[in-house]
Motif scaffolding. Structure first.
Motif, PDB file in Angstrom:
ATOM      1  N   UNK A   5       0.832  -1.218   0.031  1.00  0.00           N
ATOM      2  CA  UNK A   5       0.146   0.039  -0.052  1.00  0.00           C
ATOM      3  C   UNK A   5       0.941   1.307  -0.124  1.00  0.00           C
ATOM      4  N   UNK A   6       0.606   2.226  -0.972  1.00  0.00           N
ATOM      5  CA  UNK A   6       1.205   3.597  -0.930  1.00  0.00           C
ATOM      6  C   UNK A   6       0.279   4.472  -1.093  1.00  0.00           C
ATOM      7  N   UNK A   7       0.522   5.827  -0.732  1.00  0.00           N
ATOM      8  CA  UNK A   7      -0.586   6.803  -1.284  1.00  0.00           C
ATOM      9  C   UNK A   7      -0.552   7.191  -2.673  1.00  0.00           C
ATOM     10  N   UNK A   8       0.497   7.204  -3.225  1.00  0.00           N
ATOM     11  CA  UNK A   8       0.772   7.614  -4.924  1.00  0.00           C
ATOM     12  C   UNK A   8       1.292   6.557  -5.486  1.00  0.00           C
ATOM     13  N   UNK A   9       1.028   6.342  -6.704  1.00  0.00           N
ATOM     14  CA  UNK A   9       1.836   5.637  -7.751  1.00  0.00           C
ATOM     15  C   UNK A   9       1.854   6.571  -8.893  1.00  0.00           C
ATOM     16  N   UNK A  10       2.998   6.853  -9.219  1.00  0.00           N
ATOM     17  CA  UNK A  10       3.308   7.760 -10.543  1.00  0.00           C
ATOM     18  C   UNK A  10       3.902   6.774 -11.643  1.00  0.00           C
ATOM     19  N   UNK A  11       3.276   6.735 -12.919  1.00  0.00           N
ATOM     20  CA  UNK A  11       3.690   5.963 -13.817  1.00  0.00           C
ATOM     21  C   UNK A  11       4.424   6.625 -14.843  1.00  0.00           C
ATOM     22  N   UNK A  12       5.955   6.454 -14.952  1.00  0.00           N
ATOM     23  CA  UNK A  12       6.690   7.204 -15.714  1.00  0.00           C
ATOM     24  C   UNK A  12       7.701   7.993 -15.231  1.00  0.00           C
ATOM     25  N   UNK A  13       8.823   7.533 -15.106  1.00  0.00           N
ATOM     26  CA  UNK A  13       9.870   8.418 -14.366  1.00  0.00           C
ATOM     27  C   UNK A  13      10.590   9.404 -15.378  1.00  0.00           C
ATOM     28  N   UNK A  14       9.911  10.123 -16.318  1.00  0.00           N
ATOM     29  CA  UNK A  14      10.447  11.132 -17.114  1.00  0.00           C
ATOM     30  C   UNK A  14      10.314  12.243 -16.628  1.00  0.00           C
TER      31      UNK A  14
ATOM     32  N   UNK B  22       3.404  12.505   1.299  1.00  0.00           N
ATOM     33  CA  UNK B  22       2.656  11.496   0.890  1.00  0.00           C
ATOM     34  C   UNK B  22       3.860  10.207   0.638  1.00  0.00           C
ATOM     35  N   UNK B  23       3.405   8.878   0.913  1.00  0.00           N
ATOM     36  CA  UNK B  23       4.265   7.948   0.315  1.00  0.00           C
ATOM     37  C   UNK B  23       4.169   7.598  -1.234  1.00  0.00           C
ATOM     38  N   UNK B  24       5.200   7.555  -1.875  1.00  0.00           N
ATOM     39  CA  UNK B  24       5.048   7.726  -3.330  1.00  0.00           C
ATOM     40  C   UNK B  24       5.992   6.835  -3.978  1.00  0.00           C
ATOM     41  N   UNK B  25       5.435   5.870  -5.079  1.00  0.00           N
ATOM     42  CA  UNK B  25       6.226   5.036  -5.668  1.00  0.00           C
ATOM     43  C   UNK B  25       6.418   5.631  -7.185  1.00  0.00           C
ATOM     44  N   UNK B  26       7.490   5.430  -7.645  1.00  0.00           N
ATOM     45  CA  UNK B  26       7.864   6.274  -9.096  1.00  0.00           C
ATOM     46  C   UNK B  26       8.088   4.743  -9.858  1.00  0.00           C
ATOM     47  N   UNK B  27       7.137   4.578 -10.822  1.00  0.00           N
ATOM     48  CA  UNK B  27       7.392   3.295 -11.766  1.00  0.00           C
ATOM     49  C   UNK B  27       7.900   3.653 -13.090  1.00  0.00           C
ATOM     50  N   UNK B  28       8.822   2.747 -13.557  1.00  0.00           N
ATOM     51  CA  UNK B  28       9.204   3.064 -15.069  1.00  0.00           C
ATOM     52  C   UNK B  28       9.454   1.819 -15.559  1.00  0.00           C
ATOM     53  N   UNK B  29       9.449   1.268 -16.725  1.00  0.00           N
ATOM     54  CA  UNK B  29       9.993   0.142 -17.356  1.00  0.00           C
ATOM     55  C   UNK B  29      11.083   0.135 -17.673  1.00  0.00           C
TER      56      UNK B  29
END
Ligand code: FAD
Length: 395
Positions: A4-13, A28-35
């Motif tokens: 569980x996190x507060x915010x997911x951001x898709x795209x570390x651009x 906010x607890x934030x997870x920044x995802x990128x492929x």
């Protein structure tokens, strides 16, 4: 197991990094995802490796969108001066190259390092090499399924950019998520992209590959740019062409004035007073590279009289081919080389005050995935910073 996190951001651009750092600063607890293997890959290669990170004169008029007013709020709330202040805070040296365009003195890596430091200081966890397998709506947020497990979040920020440069990781994921949640996606096309030419022009002009001249390029709708035109082995490029390409539709003509500062006809008549025997070719070679004069004479089947003998008809023809040279490109180089993607997530479905989807609580779209596209010259990164910052205040 679902984390569980507060915010997911898709795209570390550009937009995702800025948004993640800002949301993190709010606690906010934030997870920044990128492929991708690295964050900010387009930043790293931008501006010839020096990143044209903003423009001192950025304003809404420098952006294309079906709703030209949409970008105003974000650009006003987080301006180029705010980003410059961040660059200053991190001690990054920069300079103005031309027309308000600010570049790093040293390397574009400094901008990525700065944003990663901001993320790190704000407690953001950056998770690379992560495929997004799907997104689902939960009662109170979203479930993001990835190749590294599942994440539940209350806010989901889509920052996965447009379609330009697939080899740098561009995918249509952002548009797919928008459509999944019922948002309209406007047709996309390549912008800030070189033109290709019809075979007969290409054959003659390919000889000019590498030649650059001043020009004023005008699109059919009257939008014009006074910048350099570059001939390439496949067609036309250079800042004037990249700029006008964003206003071009297939089949339309683009008009180039190859001497925007001065009437060449007046100049030729002036020269004829003192050197009436000078040939047209030799006279024009005083204004343009010799190879270009040769190509122009061939392309437009111009005669080569002494300039003291220019007929009215030839003067008119010269005026047309030098001051109103019309080209109907056969196409563009496409997403392979385009700097941006025009169109995208329809701003009608988004709040300009927060970048949130109007009909889906907690869903945000920022950066290039949105139907807001800047001119060449640092404007696209400024949109990424401004829209990313804004969503970061609410996500
Ligand atoms: P991006 O920066 O493209 O970031 C999107 C991120 O999402 C990427 O990291 C990508 O890997 C990730 N992603 C995409 N699909 C998925 C997926 N399916 N799963 C997981 N992650 C995904 N603009 C300027 O203002 N100045 C310049 O000097 C400049 N130079 C440029 C030079 C080049 C060669 C190019 C191509 C563009 C340039 N631009 C420049 C434009 C600028 O790079 C973009 O407008 C800007 O990067 C957009 O930011 P963004 O965060 O929306 O998207």
């Amino acid at each position: 197991m679902t984390e569980n996190v507060d915010v997911v951001v898709i795209g570390a651009g550009a937009a995702g990094l800025m948004c993640a750092a800002e949301a993190g600063k709010r606690g906010r607890s934030v997870r920044l995802l990128d492929h991708g293997k690295k964050a900010g890959r387009k930043i790293i290669i931008s501006g010839g490796g020096r990143c044209n990170f903003t423009n001192m004169y950025a304003e809404p008029a420098n952006y294309l969108s079906q709703n030209p007013h949409f970008c105003k709020s974000a650009l006003a709330q987080y301006t180029q001066w705010d980003f410059i202040a961040m660059v200053d805070k991190h001690g990054i040296a920069y300079h103005e190259k031309t027309l308000g365009q600010l570049f790093c003195d040293d390397s574009a890596h400094q901008i990525v390092d700065m944003l990663l430091k901001e993320c790190d200081d704000a407690g953001v966890k950056v998770q690379l090499r992560t495929e997004i397998l799907g997104v689902e709506k939960l009662e109170n947020g979203f479930l993001v399924k990835t190749s590294q497990g599942e994440l539940a979040c209350t806010s989901l920020v889509v920052a996965c950019g447009g379609l330009s440069m697939p080899k740098l990781g561009a995918t249509p994921l952002g548009y797919q998520i928008a459509e999944q949640f019922g948002l309209n996606v406007l047709p996309t096309r390549a912008g800030l992209v070189p033109f290709t030419l019809q075979p007969e022009q290409k054959e003659v002009l390919a000889e000019l590959s590498g030649v650059s001249v001043d020009s004023y390029a005008t699109a059919k709708d009257g939008t014009g740019f006074k910048e350099a035109l570059l001939f390439t082995h496949r067609g036309l490029s250079g800042p004037a062409v990249l700029q006008v390409s964003s206003y071009w539709q297939p089949g339309e003509a683009v008009t180039f004035d190859l001497s925007p500062q001065e009437s060449l006809i007046d100049w030729l008549l002036e020269q004829a007073k003192t050197q009436p025997q000078l040939t047209l070719k030799n006279a024009l070679a005083r204004k343009f590279p010799k190879s270009m004069v040769e190509a122009w004479i061939k392309l437009h089947q111009l005669p080569n009289p002494a300039i003291g003998q220019l007929s009215t008809k030839l003067r008119e023809q010269l005026n047309t081919v030098l001051h109103q040279w019309q080209v109907i490109p056969s196409g563009t180089e496409g997403y392979r080389t385009a700097e941006v993607t025009l169109g995208g997530v329809d701003t009608n479905g988004l709040s300009s005050k927060t970048m949130a989807a109007k009909n889906v609580d907690g869903l945000y779209f920022i950066g290039e995935v949105v139907d807001v596209t800047g001119w060449l010259g640092g404007f696209n990164f400024q949109w990424a910073w401004s829209s990313g910052w804004l969503a970061g205040q609410y996500a």
